[in-house]
Design a protein around this motif. Sequence first.
Motif, short mmCIF file in Angstrom:
data_model
loop_
_atom_site.label_atom_id
_atom_site.label_comp_id
_atom_site.label_asym_id
_atom_site.label_seq_id
_atom_site.Cartn_x
_atom_site.Cartn_y
_atom_site.Cartn_z
N PRO A 201 -34.17 28.03 13.57
CA PRO A 201 -33.03 28.51 12.79
C PRO A 201 -33.50 29.32 11.59
O PRO A 201 -34.60 29.10 11.08
N ARG A 202 -32.67 30.28 11.17
CA ARG A 202 -33.04 31.08 10.00
C ARG A 202 -32.63 30.35 8.72
O ARG A 202 -31.71 29.55 8.74
N ALA A 203 -33.31 30.70 7.66
CA ALA A 203 -32.91 30.14 6.37
C ALA A 203 -31.58 30.79 6.00
O ALA A 203 -31.48 32.02 5.97
N LEU A 204 -30.58 29.99 5.73
CA LEU A 204 -29.25 30.55 5.49
C LEU A 204 -29.15 31.20 4.12
O LEU A 204 -29.78 30.76 3.17
N THR A 205 -28.31 32.24 4.05
CA THR A 205 -28.02 32.82 2.74
C THR A 205 -27.10 31.84 2.00
O THR A 205 -26.55 30.91 2.61
N ALA A 206 -26.92 32.09 0.71
CA ALA A 206 -26.09 31.18 -0.08
C ALA A 206 -24.67 31.13 0.49
O ALA A 206 -24.07 30.07 0.61
N GLU A 207 -24.16 32.31 0.89
CA GLU A 207 -22.80 32.35 1.44
C GLU A 207 -22.70 31.55 2.74
O GLU A 207 -21.76 30.78 2.94
N GLN A 208 -23.67 31.76 3.60
CA GLN A 208 -23.67 31.02 4.87
C GLN A 208 -23.77 29.53 4.61
O GLN A 208 -23.10 28.72 5.26
N HIS A 209 -24.60 29.19 3.64
CA HIS A 209 -24.80 27.78 3.33
C HIS A 209 -23.50 27.13 2.88
O HIS A 209 -23.17 26.01 3.26
N GLY A 233 -23.40 37.55 9.59
CA GLY A 233 -24.10 36.31 9.89
C GLY A 233 -23.22 35.18 10.39
O GLY A 233 -23.56 34.01 10.26
N LYS A 234 -22.09 35.51 10.99
CA LYS A 234 -21.19 34.48 11.53
C LYS A 234 -21.85 33.73 12.67
O LYS A 234 -21.83 32.50 12.73
N THR A 235 -22.46 34.49 13.59
CA THR A 235 -23.05 33.83 14.76
C THR A 235 -24.17 32.88 14.36
O THR A 235 -24.31 31.80 14.93
N GLU A 236 -24.93 33.27 13.34
CA GLU A 236 -25.98 32.37 12.85
C GLU A 236 -25.36 31.06 12.34
O GLU A 236 -25.90 29.98 12.56
N VAL A 237 -24.21 31.17 11.70
CA VAL A 237 -23.52 29.95 11.24
C VAL A 237 -23.08 29.11 12.44
O VAL A 237 -23.27 27.89 12.46
P1 ADP Z 1 -22.10 38.39 12.96
O1 ADP Z 1 -21.94 37.33 13.99
O2 ADP Z 1 -21.23 38.16 11.73
O3 ADP Z 1 -21.93 39.79 13.49
P2 ADP Z 1 -24.92 37.75 13.06
O4 ADP Z 1 -24.98 36.27 12.96
O5 ADP Z 1 -25.08 38.36 14.40
O6 ADP Z 1 -23.58 38.30 12.37
O7 ADP Z 1 -25.99 38.35 12.05
C1 ADP Z 1 -26.32 39.73 12.01
C2 ADP Z 1 -27.84 39.88 12.03
O8 ADP Z 1 -28.41 39.22 10.90
C3 ADP Z 1 -28.46 39.23 13.25
O9 ADP Z 1 -29.53 40.01 13.67
C4 ADP Z 1 -28.95 37.89 12.73
O10 ADP Z 1 -30.06 37.43 13.47
C5 ADP Z 1 -29.32 38.21 11.30
N1 ADP Z 1 -29.12 37.05 10.41
C6 ADP Z 1 -28.04 36.26 10.32
N2 ADP Z 1 -28.20 35.32 9.37
C7 ADP Z 1 -29.42 35.52 8.84
C8 ADP Z 1 -30.18 34.85 7.81
N3 ADP Z 1 -29.67 33.82 7.13
N4 ADP Z 1 -31.39 35.34 7.54
C9 ADP Z 1 -31.90 36.40 8.20
N5 ADP Z 1 -31.25 37.05 9.18
C10 ADP Z 1 -30.03 36.63 9.51
#
Ligand code: ADP
Length: 740
Positions: A201-209, A233-237
């Motif tokens: 998993p990626r380190a989340l940004t403050a907003e994502q967190h 970064g929705k999908t990452e969440v």
């Molecule tokens: P969305 O679903 O809102 O379109 P994504 O989750 O696909 O956004 O994120 C866009 C890009 O940023 C992707 O390539 C993703 O891997 C990257 N990303 C998302 N969150 C982070 C994070 N916390 N740190 C680094 N890269 C991130």
Amino acid sequence: MWLEAGRDGRSFTYLDRHGLGVGLGDLVLVRLRGRPMHGLVMETRQPSLPKMLVRDAPAPRQLQEIEALVQPAAIEPHWREWIEAMASRCHISPFRMFKAALPPGWLGQRPASQTRPRKLWWLQLDSAQERPSDLTTRQQELIAALDGGRWQRDLLAQGFGTAVIQGLLQRGLVQRDQRQAPLLTPGAISRTTALEPLEQPRALTAEQHSVVEVFQCLDPGEALLLWGVTGSGKTEVYLQLAAQELAAGRHCLILTPEIGLIPQLVDRFRRRFGSSVLEYHSGCSDRDRVRCWREALSPAAPLLVVGTRSAVFLPLTPLGLIVLDEEHDSSYKQESPMPCYHARDLALDRARRTGAKVVLGSATPSLETWKALAPQGAISLTRLTRRISDQSLPPVHVIDMRAELADGHRRLISRPLMDRLEALPEAGEQAVVLVPRRGYSSFLSCRSCGEVVHCPHCDVALTVHRGSAGHQWLRCHWCDHRAEVESRCGECGSSSFKPFGAGTQRVMEKLAEELEGLRLLRFDRDTTGGRDGHRRLLEKFAAGEADVLVGTQMLAKGMDLPRVTLAAVLAADGLLHRPDLRAGEQSLQLLMQLAGRAGRGERPGQVLVQTYCPDHPVIRHLVDGRYEEFLSLEAQLRREAGLVPYSRACLLRLSGDSASKTATAAAVLAERIRPACAGMGWSLVGPAPAPVARVAGRCRWQLLLHGPEDSPLPLPQGAELWQGLPRGVALAVDPDPLNL
Ligand code: ADP
Ligand code: ZN
Ligand code: ZN
């Protein structure tokens, strides 16, 4: 494929001669036309004569008996009750609701040995044991790979030898037991990333967190809206919330509106979670869907299923998370055949009953969801305001087609757009061009001043209807207001006042003429057939085989094309003035999504919108990028006019081969339900011909009901509504229709 429940919800009755005492939801072995099959017990009012779903076939001539009980309570009582409740909500018999919910072929299949899944060895670290320091490198690697447990089969496939495994087993560092094997789809196995370590998993940004924190504070059964632009970064969440739920032993459902978006989403989840990710959608074969279903019924480990709207029915228990990505998308609504359901409503309801949590993700949320936000409503709001890449959204330029006309330029493509397109090949750039699919029907508009004829009561464009003798008139679908077609514009007196909307096909041909020298690729329902149709076409385009990708609405949905620097809309008016209450909202959603396609690579992007109505609120808010302000204006308009979602609607659709029979049936039905409507404060519009009055040789009529917000439909439950319909006329009930 199924035994049609028919108007009265009929199913097959079997005789329980052996006194097996079958109960609701039991899977039993029966014979149908001589072949052994599975049946699902649906009704036991007469214990010796249970009714069941088997498969679609003529009824047996004689009463047959149940041969054996295969699996007691094959489906969960709570799940069954939920389906029954949803049946009543959708005004359909429970049998037909089950038919929609179960995968085709699950019951009809001839029962064979594959119904009993194989057992496989499952390896797990014994956490109580100290790690000795004398382990070989290979043994250490195996221990690292075992984190959380793995199938022995997968480890062998990954290249670990039996000797390494045995070594650790003998020293008691690893435990091994036999478990039911997961029924992976062949696709799943071939694409499992077994050879690569799972992505971290990626380190989340403050907003994502903070989104994750809000999620954790939700009570079971609650929902949140994740409002964030594409790339925020929705999908990452979703990935990280899913990881938490899976770790807690709960299943996850990830829904997406468009089948074309499935492959990339599945890839992303598999990189993170490996073989616990399954797919469930109409692109899967019946066989794969049945496998996924069986796996969901008896999973070896928590599952994550990526699917389209029908995946909302999967019998996963316990369910921790349901994600609806692009929650505003109208593909979540099933319009026909019945049941006419919205996957978002079902997901929210299911979560409330099971204690799962729902995440609705969108850059442009629906007005319904926005209205349901806390504190007035029950949905919590979270936002991602920044793109991860820090790239800004591309600027929007509006091209006033009235000015083009005034200058004597009558082409489909304005001069500024032409200039931009012609410069593409040299710059090594690409463009996407949206040709809004013609609405169902056309509206009357002025090419000189942009005036569009609206209903005086409803703020909806009036639709041009054509009679048999060539006579034309205007009609409002919402209130049935009618008007004559004028030949001159009431605003400016121009005679360039005519129905708007040319067929997609013709527009494509003209475009090919006008864009001589540019290589075009067409992207619409006709060219993207098949499971990988979208992907193949997009790959061709990404490989540079064309300069311009021309397509319909689908074009805007979630693709990442780094060389695209221009996104253009040919005739925004076709979207803006569809005679539909949600025309404004849906066009702004679409246009903002399209704008998100341009400038995703290094070069900045631009959006060009051609329209005769540059002052239309949708266009103004598109230019400013102020979606929420648009929503609040729209909400105010609809509230004042008493339109959905500040009222409730229901469509009754009739169709039949005979025009006169269908029309008469519609009139008779209207008279039958009129008293109940009046009694419950609902109004009834019609009967009227449907917006598309003839489809595939069948005539279509409709009745529109609208009444107070949150009030029950003024319709009888059960089959009563269908009684008295003549043969050859079908009736569908669409509660809360999306297209109005
Ligand atoms: P969305 O679903 O809102 O379109 P994504 O989750 O696909 O956004 O994120 C866009 C890009 O940023 C992707 O390539 C993703 O891997 C990257 N990303 C998302 N969150 C982070 C994070 N916390 N740190 C680094 N890269 C991130
Ligand atoms: Zn005019
Ligand atoms: Zn009206």
